[in-house]
Design a protein around this motif. Structure first.
Motif, PDB file in Angstrom:
ATOM      1  N   SER A 187      48.476 -52.813  50.080  1.00 28.42           N
ATOM      2  CA  SER A 187      48.436 -51.297  49.529  1.00 28.42           C
ATOM      3  C   SER A 187      48.163 -50.937  48.744  1.00 28.42           C
ATOM      4  CB  SER A 187      49.983 -51.827  48.732  1.00 28.42           C
ATOM      5  OG  SER A 187      51.160 -52.424  50.050  1.00 28.42           O
ATOM      6  N   ASN A 191      46.215 -47.344  48.211  1.00 28.50           N
ATOM      7  CA  ASN A 191      46.898 -46.495  47.091  1.00 28.50           C
ATOM      8  C   ASN A 191      45.877 -45.333  46.643  1.00 28.50           C
ATOM      9  OD1 ASN A 191      48.758 -45.720  45.677  1.00 28.50           O
ATOM     10  ND2 ASN A 191      48.214 -47.343  43.963  1.00 28.50           N
ATOM     11  N   GLU A 192      44.503 -46.005  47.838  1.00 25.98           N
ATOM     12  CA  GLU A 192      42.968 -44.630  46.743  1.00 25.98           C
ATOM     13  C   GLU A 192      43.389 -43.134  47.881  1.00 25.98           C
ATOM     14  OE1 GLU A 192      41.254 -45.358  44.038  1.00 25.98           O
ATOM     15  OE2 GLU A 192      42.898 -46.995  43.944  1.00 25.98           O
ATOM     16  N   GLU A 194      45.371 -40.421  49.594  1.00 21.90           N
ATOM     17  CA  GLU A 194      46.797 -39.833  49.389  1.00 21.90           C
ATOM     18  C   GLU A 194      47.932 -39.748  50.975  1.00 21.90           C
ATOM     19  OE1 GLU A 194      48.048 -38.312  46.911  1.00 21.90           O
ATOM     20  OE2 GLU A 194      46.390 -38.514  45.888  1.00 21.90           O
ATOM     21  N   LYS A 197      50.255 -42.137  50.587  1.00 20.60           N
ATOM     22  CA  LYS A 197      51.431 -43.031  49.511  1.00 20.60           C
ATOM     23  C   LYS A 197      53.061 -42.191  49.814  1.00 20.60           C
ATOM     24  CE  LYS A 197      47.634 -42.024  45.894  1.00 20.60           C
ATOM     25  NZ  LYS A 197      47.523 -41.701  44.191  1.00 20.60           N
ATOM     26  N   LYS A 198      52.596 -41.213  50.649  1.00 21.27           N
ATOM     27  CA  LYS A 198      54.881 -41.340  51.237  1.00 21.27           C
ATOM     28  C   LYS A 198      55.180 -42.316  51.374  1.00 21.27           C
ATOM     29  CE  LYS A 198      57.349 -38.432  54.353  1.00 21.27           C
ATOM     30  NZ  LYS A 198      56.871 -38.254  55.671  1.00 21.27           N
ATOM     31  N   ILE A 200      53.404 -46.769  51.147  1.00 18.24           N
ATOM     32  CA  ILE A 200      51.993 -47.287  51.412  1.00 18.24           C
ATOM     33  C   ILE A 200      52.794 -48.783  51.738  1.00 18.24           C
ATOM     34  CG2 ILE A 200      51.475 -48.426  49.032  1.00 18.24           C
ATOM     35  CD1 ILE A 200      50.676 -46.451  47.726  1.00 18.24           C
TER      36      ILE A 200
END
Length: 668
Positions: A187, A191-192, A194, A197-198, A200
């Motif tokens: 995760s 997370n880096e 995009e 990110k909806k 993770i």
């Protein structure tokens, strides 16, 4: 103006999603295919409390991992489409197994309404709904498609959730410390980027499970190199410490979690080692080959008998109206000859051809829906699976293939129940080689002319040729078509119950309307094209030697001379047989000028060897337009329809050639 809401129905196969939709939306439901794939899309609308609610019946799945087309369709809808509520339909008799999918929905971030179906079928335990709702912090509704209960409550909850959502924190599936550490590490890495990110955590779990689609997505990520190294290291360390693959450990823990929740809410002790009940006794009889196969053939024989017995008067009535009454009325009108021919031989012939299938389809769909609703169809598929696997098919292929002996059209539509897209496609390819009842009209004329003393043997040999060719071809094609998600055959054996007549009737109406709206238009268009070929140039005798069809027959004749056919008229009859196989006989009767004496006339045109080659060709060459239309509708691909037509023409010619020269050699 009504307010509009969209609710998606999600659940395992055979949990009753479609039955629930049919009870709510009735005959307003419509059937089609999802864009770009052959998986069936069912959608229905209904009004409740001033709201217009659209139900989307997503394909039945066991998991949200993208191994099958059904799983990808359902998952992509939940991830990317707009909807107001999700109803997770659960078979209450198989609570632990069904809650596995519920946990995956929660991991994805979906907060579903839990609709427990088949509560009436529970005999040995009870479910505490309040406990189940408290554990998940989700609404739980009891519904019964059979007894028509719980639907108002479900509709109320869809409106409530659609307007206000589900308040508070819902249950979050958590795993063992080692797995949670792995999820956290992945995760942090994704997370880096995009695109992850909806959700993770869900993406991290799917990467650890080795989900094909998410793995491919990660390869295009800007963190792909770091992610690849981390995943490789984590999987190696996990295997060294636990002695099992990480990809299988997560589903295993999720299943144990679902089973544990089921045990908490099931309030009476239930042992699988209890005394054998009625269902177990019946299953032991009908799923064992020694007893199950005779029972299966007896049931299918009854289905055939009832289908043609009940539909026959209506088919004859339609045939009389469109073949005699209306043409006679048209002939009595002062119309130009070309217009009269267009109406009688084009429009009325096409419409009559379409409508003649309706009584057969209607009765057959009712009988199949009854078998499905009682729980027998799943057992029939399980019974035949081992045998069919040898030929690249599955147990669920058997019923469509057997239906093909009655009529290929409903047999093609019966493949809708098949879960594997590859097995469905292969089954559709070989159904046309199951000798339908329409071909019997052709066989009977040639048998009367050449094989009176061996009638049974000839008919039996033709049916056998079709079956053998179909199974051989299925085996060959299965070597080239790989179904990524199809592993061992798995099917739930639902409880036995009396079918809901309302559900059966609604489903039948939906299927018949679907046939009329799609297949019917194609059949009518093809009939008009055939009429044009037989009628032009202007002034020629209908289907005569100077018509386009007659000239085509002469042009194609050299291809049929190696089969012992030396006259263009039987070739033209084959062209017209594309509309319906029984038209082959009628066309030859018209061309030879005496339908009643046709068996005698054929003796001057054919030899026994060429006659047998001709009926073998009729058996194996392209199916009727209605069947081609059904294949296109179910496959959604012109490419596959073309492939099937070309292959079946080639196989028909080669097989007829082999039999013609083989019989000549043997007889000579």
């Amino acid at each position: 103006m009504k307010k509009k809401l969209i609710a998606a129905l999600v659940g395992n196969p055979n949990v009753g999603k479609t039955a629930i939709m049919n009870m709510l939306a009735g005959t307003k439901a419509k059937v089609g295919n999802w864009p770009g794939v052959t998986v069936e899309r069912k959608e229905g609308k209904y009004s409740f409390r001033g709201f217009e609610i659209t139900l989307i019946d997503l394909p039945g799945i066991y998991s949200l991992t993208s191994y099958t087309i059904e799983e990808r369709v359902t998952r992509n809808f939940l991830l990317n489409e707009q909807y107001d509520a999700v109803v997770n339909v659960i078979d209450a008799t198989l609570l632990g197994r069904n809650l596995y999918l519920t946990l995956e929905l929660l991991e994805m971030g979906v907060k579903p309404i839990l609709a427990l179906n088949k509560i009436d079928d529970i005999k040995k335990f009870s479910i505490n709904f309040d406990k189940l709702s408290a554990i998940f912090n989700l609404p739980v509704i009891s519904v019964s498609a059979y007894r028509n209960t719980g639907f108002s409550e479900l509709s109320e909850k869809i409106i409530e959730v659609g307007l206000n959502g589900i308040n508070g924190e819902v249950f979050r599936p958590t795993y063992s410390d080692l797995l949670e550490a792995a999820i956290s590490e992945i995760s942090m890495i994704i997370n880096e980027d995009e695109q992850f990110k909806k959700n993770i955590r869900w993406f991290a779990i799917k990467l650890l499970e080795g989900d094909p689609e998410i793995t491919e997505m990660a390869k295009q990520s800007k963190v792909s190199e770091t992610l690849s190294k981390a995943l490789s290291r984590i999987k190696t360390e996990f295997y060294e410490r636990k002695g099992e693959e990480l990809s299988s450990a997560i589903p295993k823990e999720r299943f144990l979690m679902a089973s544990r929740i089921a045990r908490i809410v099931i309030e009476t002790d239930y042992s699988f080692e209890e005394k054998e009940d009625f269902r177990d006794k019946v299953d032991r009889i009908i799923t064992t080959p020694v007893t199950g196969i005779p029972i299966f053939f007896a049931i299918m024989a009854a289905v055939f008998k009832l289908t043609f017995t009940f539909s026959s008067p209506f088919v004859k009535l339609i045939g009389h109206i469109f073949g005699e009454t209306l043409p006679t009325m048209v002939q009595s009108l002062p119309l130009p000859e070309t217009l009269e021919s267009l109406i009688n031989n084009g429009v009325l012939a096409g419409v009559g051809s379409v409508l003649s299938f309706l009584p057969i389809l209607f009765v057959l769909y009712i009988l199949l829906s009854i078998l499905e609703d009682t729980g027998y169809m799943a057992r029939a598929a399980a019974l035949w699976d081992n045998f069919m696997r040898h030929f690249g098919l599955s147990g669920s292929s058997v019923i469509p293939l057997i239906l093909g002996f009655g009529c290929n059209v409903p047999a093609i539509y019966a493949t809708r129940a098949m879960r594997s897209p590859v097995h469905k496609l292969i089954t559709m390819m070989i159904i046309p080689w199951m000798s339908c009842s329409a071909r019997l009209a052709v066989y009977s004329v040639f048998i009367a002319a050449f094989f009176q003393n061996n009638r049974t043997l000839i008919v039996l040999s033709l049916y056998t040729i079709g079956i053998v060719m179909g199974l051989i071809f299925a085996k060959i094609v299965s070597l080239f078509l790989v179904d990524e998600g199809e592993g061992e055959f798995f099917i739930e054996l639902p409880s036995y119950k009396f079918p809901s007549l309302k559900v059966v009737f609604n489903q039948t109406i939906i299927e018949v309307k679907d046939f009329l709206s799609k297949a019917g238009t194609i059949i009518l268009l093809a009939s008009l094209i055939i009429w044009a070929l037989a009628s032009f140039p202007a002034g020629v005798r209908y289907a005569g030697e100077h018509s386009i069809a007659g000239m085509a027959g002469k042009w194609l004749l050299p291809l049929f001379k190696p089969l012992g056919i030396n006259d263009w008229k039987p070739v033209v009859a084959l062209l017209f047989g594309a509309v319906a196989k029984e038209i082959v006989v009628g066309t030859m009767g018209t061309l030879y000028g005496n339908a009643e004496m046709l068996p005698t006339i054929l003796k001057t045109t054919f030899t026994p060897a060429s006659a047998f080659a001709y009926i073998v060709f009729v058996l194996l060459y392209i199916p009727c337009i209605a069947t081609i239309s059904a294949i296109y509708q179910e496959s959604g691909s012109k490419k596959w329809v073309t492939f099937i037509a070309v292959v079946e023409l080639a196989v028909a010619w080669i097989t007829a050639f082999a039999f013609y020269h083989g019989i000549k050699l043997f007889a000579g």
